[in-house]
Design a protein around this motif. Structure first.
Motif, short mmCIF file in Angstrom:
data_model
loop_
_atom_site.label_atom_id
_atom_site.label_comp_id
_atom_site.label_asym_id
_atom_site.label_seq_id
_atom_site.Cartn_x
_atom_site.Cartn_y
_atom_site.Cartn_z
N GLY A 112 0.82 -1.21 0.00
CA GLY A 112 0.00 0.00 0.00
C GLY A 112 0.85 1.25 0.00
O GLY A 112 0.58 2.21 -0.74
N GLY A 113 1.90 1.26 0.83
CA GLY A 113 2.81 2.39 0.83
C GLY A 113 3.55 2.53 -0.48
O GLY A 113 3.81 3.65 -0.94
N SER A 114 3.90 1.40 -1.12
CA SER A 114 4.62 1.44 -2.40
C SER A 114 3.74 2.00 -3.50
O SER A 114 4.20 2.82 -4.32
N PHE A 115 2.48 1.58 -3.56
CA PHE A 115 1.58 2.11 -4.60
C PHE A 115 1.28 3.58 -4.36
O PHE A 115 1.16 4.37 -5.32
N ALA A 116 1.16 3.99 -3.10
CA ALA A 116 0.98 5.42 -2.81
C ALA A 116 2.23 6.20 -3.20
O ALA A 116 2.14 7.35 -3.67
N TYR A 117 3.40 5.61 -3.02
CA TYR A 117 4.67 6.24 -3.42
C TYR A 117 4.67 6.50 -4.92
O TYR A 117 5.06 7.58 -5.39
N ILE A 118 4.22 5.51 -5.70
CA ILE A 118 4.15 5.68 -7.16
C ILE A 118 3.13 6.74 -7.53
O ILE A 118 3.36 7.57 -8.42
#
Length: 487
Positions: free
Chosen positions: A150-156
């Motif tokens: 979830g944090g990775s997709f928000a980062y993108i």
């Protein structure tokens, strides 16, 4: 001059490789330990079809008993992980809107590191399997894979201005997740044969440690944290005799505010947007239950008669699954140029239903390998559904929406694995493929939900309104900044 690194892909790639070194290890390790406990004999490393399915001995009944015990243990382990991770993943990903994305990235890596070390210790010292349940609980408290993803997709989403690029990059992240997980599973089979279980667990722990160092000290933030100077310049931040208590109070208020962001995402939104988000989240939930719940019992099914796969064959099967991620990434990249998101999701759901239906009747090694072919497009719905939800919310709400996605995903994974593990344990004696039939039928539910969104064209309308709202928000911010300029 220090180079600023904004590559989240290495974090997800190394995490996937190390995590999927653990996943097949866990199932096979538990299976072998239960074999030793129930039979009092060492696990036979070279198993052939006759030995596995010989009806003249008690081997067949032993296999069924071990299958039941293994699936139940994995069920309990998933419950220990599920309940704490539901709250922690929602909190971490939502809170990353305020304190930076690393809030959602670092704790899951710490949890997985401790999880791998616990398995290595239990394997090396032959301790009770009960300690593994405690390790699952600890990993859940730290957020687990859904918080990190979830944090990775928000980062993108923070980095990508172009929505088309955002969808493809999310699909690329899913592909990286699958390819490296397949390679890890392939390596694991040979690793078990040559070094046993302890060293693969230690290797996974070392990889998590390297990933933790990169994430904490090399990867740059995409969310600007409020500076102390800004806060100190405001009238409300003047020194008080209760400075430490006031700081704790403000932190607590900020923490509560993160939950309010998720709450307001639905309560303060227009009814039309709430409807779209609800439908897409429900579709995402049923898709996750169907696909991951059904595929979670692949290894147990492959270890059972009449397949009776060795650890090397299990590794080959997992490695072959990398084609699913490659095919899904190619599908999203090509189809997104000519098809609406909804049609791509429907094609992926059809792939899920067809593949799991074929798995229900796979009775030979060749047919079980070929099950991966109809599943080639089965990953497509995940990045496309995430992208659809990201497109209809404001940029300031990306963390809140991905926190919701992480919460729903974790809940769906937990429900899927627990339901299908218990179902498999109940039906393995008379029809082991029943769980796959059930998962295939569940895949039709999200297809209906996405069909409703497409027929009413709700996604397109909300995407247009979101772009207008973003423009208004940017104008408001620029006006506010111009008012603060000195005369």
């Amino acid at each position: 001059m220090m180079v600023r690194v904004f590559l989240i892909e290495p974090v997800v790639g190394v995490y996937a490789f190390s995590m999927f070194m653990l996943y097949p290890l866990i199932q096979q390790y538990v299976y072998r330990r239960l074999w030793q406990q129930l039979t009092g004999a060492p696990y036979p490393t070279q198993m052939n079809y006759t030995h596995c399915s010989d009806s003249s001995t008690n081997v067949s009944s032993i296999h069924q008993e071990i299958q039941k015990e293994a699936s139940l243990f994995l069920f309990y382990s998933e419950l220990c992980f599920l309940f704490p991770s539901l709250l922690s993943s929602l909190l971490l990903v939502s809170y990353s809107d305020h304190r930076g994305r690393k809030v959602a990235l670092v704790p899951p890596l710490v949890g997985e590191l401790l999880f791998a070390l616990c398995y290595a210790t239990v394997s090396h010292l032959s301790l009770s399997l009960g300690y593994l349940l405690g390790a699952s609980f600890l990993a859940g408290v730290m957020g687990g894979p859904t918080a990190l993803l979830g944090g990775s997709f928000a980062y993108i989403a923070d980095l990508c201005e172009d929505e088309g690029v955002e969808g493809v990059r999310m699909a690329a992240l899913e592909m990286l997740l699958g390819v490296l997980s397949g390679l890890a599973s392939l390596c694991t089979g040979f690793y078990i044969q040559t070094a046993g279980f302890t060293w693969p667990f230690i290797t996974a722990a070392v990889l998590h440690l390297i990933n933790l160092v990169y994430t904490a000290w090399v990867l740059q933030e995409t969310v600007e944290r409020p500076s102390h100077t800004d806060s100190s310049s405001s009238p409300s931040s003047s020194p008080t005799p209760f400075g430490a208590g006031s700081a704790r109070f403000l932190q607590r208020e900020a923490l509560i505010g993160r939950f309010q962001g998720v709450y307001l995402l639905f309560t303060a939104s227009p009814r039309r947007r709430k409807t779209v988000l609800g439908l897409i989240l429900a579709a995402f939930a049923f898709y996750t239950v169907s696909k991951l719940g059904g595929m979670s019992i692949f290894i147990l099914y492959e270890l059972n008669a009449p397949l009776c796969w060795s650890e090397v064959l299990v590794g080959y099967g997992s490695a072959l699954s990398t084609l699913i991620y490659l095919g899904s990434f190619a599908g999203v990249s090509l189809l997104s140029r000519c098809l609406r998101d909804g049609y791509i999701v429907l094609l992926g759901l059809l792939s899920v239903a067809a593949g799991l239906l074929m798995a229900a009747f796979a009775k030979s090694t060749l047919l079980m390998f070929l099950v991966r072919l109809p599943l080639l497009l089965s990953i497509m719905p995940a990045p496309v559904l995430r992208s659809m939800m990201s497109k209809i919310v404001l940029r300031s709400e990306q963390g809140a929406v991905f926190a919701c996605v992480a919460f729903v995903e974790m809940l769906s994974i937990g429900v899927g694995i627990t339901v299908f593990s218990s179902t498999y344990a109940s039906t393995v004696s008379w029809f082991p493929g029943f769980s796959f039939l059930l998962a295939s039928a569940i895949a039709l539910i999200p297809a209906v939900l996405i069909g409703v969104v497409m027929c009413l064209r709700l996604d397109k309308d909300e995407e247009a309104s979101r772009l207008t709202a973003d423009d208004d928000e940017e104008e408001t911010e620029s006006c506010g900044q111009s008012l603060q300029l000195p005369h």
